[in-house]
Write an enzyme that holds these catalytic residues in place. Structure first.
Site, PDB file in Angstrom:
ATOM      1  N   SER A 137       4.779   3.470   3.251  1.00 54.20           N
ATOM      2  CA  SER A 137       4.777   2.079   2.721  1.00 54.20           C
ATOM      3  C   SER A 137       4.027   1.125   3.628  1.00 54.20           C
ATOM      4  O   SER A 137       3.663   0.079   3.071  1.00 54.20           O
ATOM      5  CB  SER A 137       6.242   1.777   2.788  1.00 54.20           C
ATOM      6  OG  SER A 137       7.092   2.835   1.940  1.00 54.20           O
ATOM      7  N   HIS A 183       6.523  -2.805   6.475  1.00 54.51           N
ATOM      8  CA  HIS A 183       6.010  -3.437   5.484  1.00 54.51           C
ATOM      9  C   HIS A 183       5.048  -4.724   5.859  1.00 54.51           C
ATOM     10  O   HIS A 183       4.107  -4.809   5.404  1.00 54.51           O
ATOM     11  CB  HIS A 183       6.979  -3.855   4.478  1.00 54.51           C
ATOM     12  CG  HIS A 183       7.651  -2.633   3.813  1.00 54.51           C
ATOM     13  ND1 HIS A 183       8.864  -2.781   2.889  1.00 54.51           N
ATOM     14  CD2 HIS A 183       7.508  -1.446   3.964  1.00 54.51           C
ATOM     15  CE1 HIS A 183       9.277  -1.787   2.452  1.00 54.51           C
ATOM     16  NE2 HIS A 183       8.393  -0.721   2.972  1.00 54.51           N
TER      17      HIS A 183
END
Length: 201
Positions: A137, A183
């Protein structure tokens, strides 16, 4: 009997042609090469479950003590189930293809791995001592950041990209258990890397 052999030969020829086409696509495309490697690694981990513990990302203190810095990259090969894998690979395909068209194969690799590195560093730095992270991610969010930079550079309206990024962060906070540090680190790394590779064009 001869007809059956002819059909078998024809079917085999078609399969070999399809395999050759797929291999050529992987050779030409950074995006599909990354997807293939990550999916293959997940399949291997399904067959050998003990392998995952050597690939996941622990906190920074563990990395310092063990000197297993390779985990900053191998974390992208691990995922928390097929849904997690599928979502990340779909995002990689959707984001990677237009970025690869803009940057080229080698520069997409640079953006992806810089994003992965910065996301992993942020994740491991803020992780608690007994926790670990999985997934690509951080690199995916880096591609979001890169896409925003490309859009801004060509004068496109990037508000929709920023909204998508915001929604993804919101979902991460709302669901809980999502490594938003990875992230954010990946997003910043991807934006910086995109700026650098665009300056060198």
């Amino acid at each position: 009997m001869q007809l059956q052999l002819q059909r078998l030969a024809h079917r085999t020829s078609q399969q070999l042609t399809s395999l050759s086409t797929a291999l050529q696509l992987l050779k030409r495309s950074a995006t599909y090469s990354l997807i293939a490697v990550i999916c293959a690694a997940y399949l291997v981990q399904m067959l050998v479950p003990s392998l995952e513990q050597h690939l996941v990302l622990p906190n920074i203190e563990y990395l310092k003590a063990s000197n297993e810095w390779y985990r900053l990259f191998t974390v992208a090969l691990t995922h928390a189930g097929l849904l997690h894998l599928g979502f990340n690979m779909y995002s990689l395909m959707v984001l990677g293809n237009p970025l690869e068209a803009a940057f080229g194969k080698n520069k997409l690799f640079i953006v992806f791995f810089v994003s992965l590195l910065t996301g992993s560093l942020a994740s491991s730095y803020f992780a608690s001592i007994y926790s670990y992270s999985v997934g690509a991610s951080g690199a995916i969010f880096g591609l979001f950041g890169a896409l925003a930079i490309v859009g801004k550079r060509i004068g496109a309206d990037i508000r929709s990209i920023l909204v998508i990024i915001g929604i993804n962060f919101f979902i991460g906070f709302a669901m809980g258990g999502v490594d938003w540090h990875a992230h954010l680190g990946g997003l910043i790394g991807g934006a910086v890397a995109a700026n650098l590779v665009m300056q060198r064009r």
